[in-house]
Design an enzyme around this catalytic site. Structure first.
Site, PDB file in Angstrom:
ATOM      1  N   LYS A 237       0.887  -1.180   0.000  1.00 34.57           N
ATOM      2  CA  LYS A 237       0.000   0.000   0.000  1.00 34.57           C
ATOM      3  C   LYS A 237       0.912   1.214   0.000  1.00 34.57           C
ATOM      4  O   LYS A 237       1.614   1.487   0.963  1.00 34.57           O
ATOM      5  CB  LYS A 237      -0.893  -0.018   1.253  1.00 34.57           C
TER       6      LYS A 237
ATOM      7  N   GLU B  82       9.298   0.909  10.935  1.00 31.62           N
ATOM      8  CA  GLU B  82      10.392   1.884  10.792  1.00 31.62           C
ATOM      9  C   GLU B  82       9.738   3.245  10.929  1.00 31.62           C
ATOM     10  O   GLU B  82       8.993   3.672  10.048  1.00 31.62           O
ATOM     11  CB  GLU B  82      11.090   1.670   9.448  1.00 31.62           C
TER      12      GLU B  82
ATOM     13  N   CYS C 262      13.377  10.465   8.142  1.00 33.62           N
ATOM     14  CA  CYS C 262      13.169   9.998   9.518  1.00 33.62           C
ATOM     15  C   CYS C 262      14.457  10.095  10.316  1.00 33.62           C
ATOM     16  O   CYS C 262      14.440  10.228  11.528  1.00 33.62           O
ATOM     17  CB  CYS C 262      12.638   8.577   9.503  1.00 33.62           C
TER      18      CYS C 262
ATOM     19  N   GLU D 188       9.325  15.414  16.172  1.00 34.27           N
ATOM     20  CA  GLU D 188       9.808  15.328  14.798  1.00 34.27           C
ATOM     21  C   GLU D 188       9.095  16.387  13.950  1.00 34.27           C
ATOM     22  O   GLU D 188       7.875  16.361  13.837  1.00 34.27           O
ATOM     23  CB  GLU D 188       9.508  13.926  14.259  1.00 34.27           C
TER      24      GLU D 188
HETATM   25  P1  NAI Z   1       1.581   8.382   8.104  1.00 40.34           P
HETATM   26  O1  NAI Z   1       2.264   7.530   9.102  1.00 40.34           O
HETATM   27  O2  NAI Z   1       0.155   8.762   8.345  1.00 40.34           O
HETATM   28  O3  NAI Z   1       1.632   7.683   6.662  1.00 40.34           O
HETATM   29  C1  NAI Z   1       2.510   6.652   6.277  1.00 40.34           C
HETATM   30  C2  NAI Z   1       1.745   5.541   5.572  1.00 40.34           C
HETATM   31  O4  NAI Z   1       0.797   4.989   6.481  1.00 40.34           O
HETATM   32  C3  NAI Z   1       0.925   6.006   4.359  1.00 40.34           C
HETATM   33  O5  NAI Z   1       0.940   5.010   3.368  1.00 40.34           O
HETATM   34  C4  NAI Z   1      -0.481   6.126   4.923  1.00 40.34           C
HETATM   35  O6  NAI Z   1      -1.476   5.978   3.955  1.00 40.34           O
HETATM   36  C5  NAI Z   1      -0.498   4.982   5.909  1.00 40.34           C
HETATM   37  N1  NAI Z   1      -1.493   5.112   6.982  1.00 40.34           N
HETATM   38  C6  NAI Z   1      -1.962   6.238   7.562  1.00 40.34           C
HETATM   39  N2  NAI Z   1      -2.880   5.945   8.500  1.00 40.34           N
HETATM   40  C7  NAI Z   1      -2.990   4.595   8.521  1.00 40.34           C
HETATM   41  C8  NAI Z   1      -3.771   3.682   9.282  1.00 40.34           C
HETATM   42  N3  NAI Z   1      -4.629   4.100  10.213  1.00 40.34           N
HETATM   43  N4  NAI Z   1      -3.609   2.358   9.053  1.00 40.34           N
HETATM   44  C9  NAI Z   1      -2.741   1.917   8.128  1.00 40.34           C
HETATM   45  N5  NAI Z   1      -1.993   2.732   7.370  1.00 40.34           N
HETATM   46  C10 NAI Z   1      -2.111   4.059   7.566  1.00 40.34           C
HETATM   47  O7  NAI Z   1       2.461   9.675   7.921  1.00 40.34           O
HETATM   48  P2  NAI Z   1       1.987  11.097   7.331  1.00 40.34           P
HETATM   49  O8  NAI Z   1       0.621  11.440   7.853  1.00 40.34           O
HETATM   50  O9  NAI Z   1       2.183  11.078   5.884  1.00 40.34           O
HETATM   51  O10 NAI Z   1       3.065  12.059   7.988  1.00 40.34           O
HETATM   52  C11 NAI Z   1       2.894  12.515   9.329  1.00 40.34           C
HETATM   53  C12 NAI Z   1       4.243  12.560  10.019  1.00 40.34           C
HETATM   54  O11 NAI Z   1       4.757  11.256  10.102  1.00 40.34           O
HETATM   55  C13 NAI Z   1       5.317  13.343   9.316  1.00 40.34           C
HETATM   56  O12 NAI Z   1       5.246  14.704   9.603  1.00 40.34           O
HETATM   57  C14 NAI Z   1       6.547  12.719   9.878  1.00 40.34           C
HETATM   58  O13 NAI Z   1       6.828  13.267  11.137  1.00 40.34           O
HETATM   59  C15 NAI Z   1       6.178  11.276  10.061  1.00 40.34           C
HETATM   60  N6  NAI Z   1       6.639  10.444   8.939  1.00 40.34           N
HETATM   61  C16 NAI Z   1       7.703   9.606   9.142  1.00 40.34           C
HETATM   62  C17 NAI Z   1       8.201   8.878   8.099  1.00 40.34           C
HETATM   63  C18 NAI Z   1       9.355   7.968   8.266  1.00 40.34           C
HETATM   64  O14 NAI Z   1      10.056   7.691   7.294  1.00 40.34           O
HETATM   65  N7  NAI Z   1       9.601   7.411   9.431  1.00 40.34           N
HETATM   66  C19 NAI Z   1       7.665   8.985   6.742  1.00 40.34           C
HETATM   67  C20 NAI Z   1       6.491   9.834   6.642  1.00 40.34           C
HETATM   68  C21 NAI Z   1       6.040  10.535   7.710  1.00 40.34           C
END
Ligand code: NAI
Ligand code: MG
Length: 506
Positions: free
Chosen positions: A202, A277, A311, A408
């Site tokens: 996904k 991660e 990250c 973050e």
């Molecule tokens: P997110 O964690 O919401 O999104 C990442 C993935 O998870 C996307 O594919 C999203 O569709 C999916 N997702 C979201 N809610 C979900 C749920 N309830 N169940 C299953 N999958 C779900 O991150 P978002 O909203 O894009 O970014 C928010 C913050 O997260 C950023 O500001 C940053 O701080 C952090 N982040 C960290 C990342 C990393 O590489 N560790 C990458 C992206 C964001």
């Protein structure tokens, strides 16, 4: 299928890519390109302009279910798990080759969809993605169990032989973010294939396009139907359905710590295996004897690379007070020279943030910093209008309680703090975070730097360098930065079960 006006907005978007973008993009399910069962689509935007560049299928629970069933069939009865490791390895290697053949298109897609400079996407994202498949292709033939001498005797005189087998965990649900769209797909899919698993991937709703292009390369490489299925859709619908699907044996997630916790909850219903991660707020420690030029360039790169959307970004800079002013001013000077612009424009060094949501989020952090009394030591004033640009920023006069120091930000915002002594208090402050993903140490005294590295609670420590990634090196987090490791031999454990077989031979 809807056809839209092609987005001939840039010379480096080829005619073939323009044509591809002008059709609603379907999902890859069971070896076929399929629209969502609901018929719905959603728009994809260029974050540098806000303009719509494509529309993709809006997959939801029904589509995830189709994809999981296809992956299950491919795992239980398809040719994939029965292929020889050598054939599987060759196929995975071919995927790496195809990524390099399509490097220019993939880099263009990343620049359009994520906003990062195409040059960076080509040099980093695409190269590392190909490397990941090439590196993992070698593991397909090297997944070995052991024979184990045992002391147990079921009956006097009985002779037993025990061994372990490493077996594919089964159907894997993988959920990835938008900061390195293609690379995150590669980090997830390549090791799952090397171990013989089947996959439902996904992708992030912000950046679905490069993984869809990769999907065609997977088919072109000869991957059997259903081995990798790619679903585009939103987190709360498609993502949540995948994390909770009873047909999934294991969930591998990269994204926010907040959603990581939701994944664990969803997976706990039937105790699926989970690897995570997650986020970070990594300390970058500059000792008094550091090489100034190297350190200034490295500290700036550690936070400004990929617009701070890493990250592992070096977000908390701690500098010995004897060189604090020089280092922080040096970083600000580097920041002032970074050219912001469209990822496809020549000379662009930093693009926009990925979305309006991230733009508002990062600006919210800057406001919080202002409200809490942080000083804007530097803020570049050249952010272009129109897109989601946030200029590189350096904050000083902070304290460990501030939101900008604890949380973050995921943007080009550095928080700098001086220290007097390399003592326990400094190490404790560096470790004073719910996260433990990465850290940096800068010093000419490499022995001292290594001793600091040993005391940092982080999954990766870079000494006199930063952002060095390699398919062979494990990457992942201590504490709330995650469970398990990506890349290297270590990632294989995410996708393998261990079976102990004991046989009576006499
Ligand atoms: P997110 O964690 O919401 O999104 C990442 C993935 O998870 C996307 O594919 C999203 O569709 C999916 N997702 C979201 N809610 C979900 C749920 N309830 N169940 C299953 N999958 C779900 O991150 P978002 O909203 O894009 O970014 C928010 C913050 O997260 C950023 O500001 C940053 O701080 C952090 N982040 C960290 C990342 C990393 O590489 N560790 C990458 C992206 C964001
Ligand atoms: Mg989210």
């Amino acid at each position: 299928m809807n056809v839209h006006a092609p987005i001939l907005q840039h010379a480096s978007v080829s005619e073939a890519l323009n044509k591809w973008l002008s059709h609603d993009r379907p999902m890859l399910i069971d070896g076929r390109w399929e629209m969502a069962a609901s018929g719905r689509t959603f728009d994809v935007h260029d974050p540098a302009t806000g303009a719509r560049i494509a529309a993709v299928a809006e997959g939801d629970a029904a589509d995830v279910d189709r994809a999981v069933k296809a992956a299950r069939r491919a795992f239980e009865t398809g040719p994939w798990p029965r292929m020889t490791p050598s054939d599987r390895g060759r196929l995975i290697h071919r995927i790496g080759d195809l990524i390099l053949e399509h490097a220019d298109t993939l880099a263009t897609i990343e620049a359009l969809d994520n906003g990062k400079p195409k040059t960076v996407a080509r040099a980093a994202d695409v190269t590392l993605s190909a490397d990941m498949f090439h590196y993992m292709s070698g593991w397909a033939t090297k997944i070995e169990g052991r024979t184990i001498p045992i002391s147990a005797l079921a009956a006097p005189g009985m002779e037993l032989v025990s061994m372990t087998r490493k077996e594919a965990i089964g159907v894997v649900g993988q959920i990835i973010p938008w900061n390195f769209p293609l690379l995150m797909a590669a980090w997830k899919v390549a090791p799952a294939l090397a171990t013989g698993c089947t996959v439902v991937l996904k992708v992030a709703e912000e950046t679905p396009l490069s993984a869809l292009w990769l999907g065609q390369l997977l088919l072109d490489a000869g991957l059997p139907d259903g081995v990798v299925n790619i679903v585009t859709g939103f987190g709360e619908t498609a993502g949540a359905a995948l994390a909770g699907h009873p047909g999934v044996d294991k969930v591998a997630f990269t994204g926010s710590t907040e959603v990581g916790k939701l994944i664990v909850q969803a997976a706990s219903k039937d105790l699926k295996k989970v690897s995570l991660e997650l986020g970070g707020k990594s300390p970058n420690i500059v000792l008094g004897d550091a090489d100034l030029d190297l350190t200034i360039a490295g500290a700036a790169n550690s936070i400004f690379f990929n617009h701070g959307q890493c990250c592992n970004a070096g977000a908390r800079l701690y500098v010995h007070d004897s060189i604090y002013d020089r280092v922080v001013e040096g970083v600000a000077q580097v920041a002032g020279q970074i050219r912001l612009g469209h990822g496809l424009d020549e000379g662009t060094e930093m693009g926009p943030l990925v979305s309006s949501v991230q733009y508002d989020r990062v600006r919210g952090f800057l406001q919080a910093g202002r409200d809490e009394g942080a000083e804007f030591m530097f803020r570049q004033d050249q952010a272009p209008e129109g897109g989601y640009f946030v200029a590189p920023t350096v904050l000083t006069n902070t304290n460990p309680q501030m939101k900008v120091v604890r949380e973050e930000i995921f943007g080009p915002v550095l928080v700098a703090t001086p220290f007097k002594e390399l003592d326990d208090a400094l190490i404790a402050e560096a470790n004073n975070s719910v996260y433990g993903l990465a850290a940096g140490v800068w010093s000419r005294d490499t022995g001292r730097a290594l001793s600091v590295a040993n005391r940092l609670r982080a999954g990766t420590v870079w000494i006199n360098c930063y952002h060095v990634f390699d398919a062979a090196l494990p990457f992942g987090g201590y504490k709330q930065s995650g469970w398990g490791r990506e890349m290297g031999e270590a990632v294989l454990a995410n996708y393998l079960e261990t079976k102990a077989v004991t046989m009576r031979i006499g």
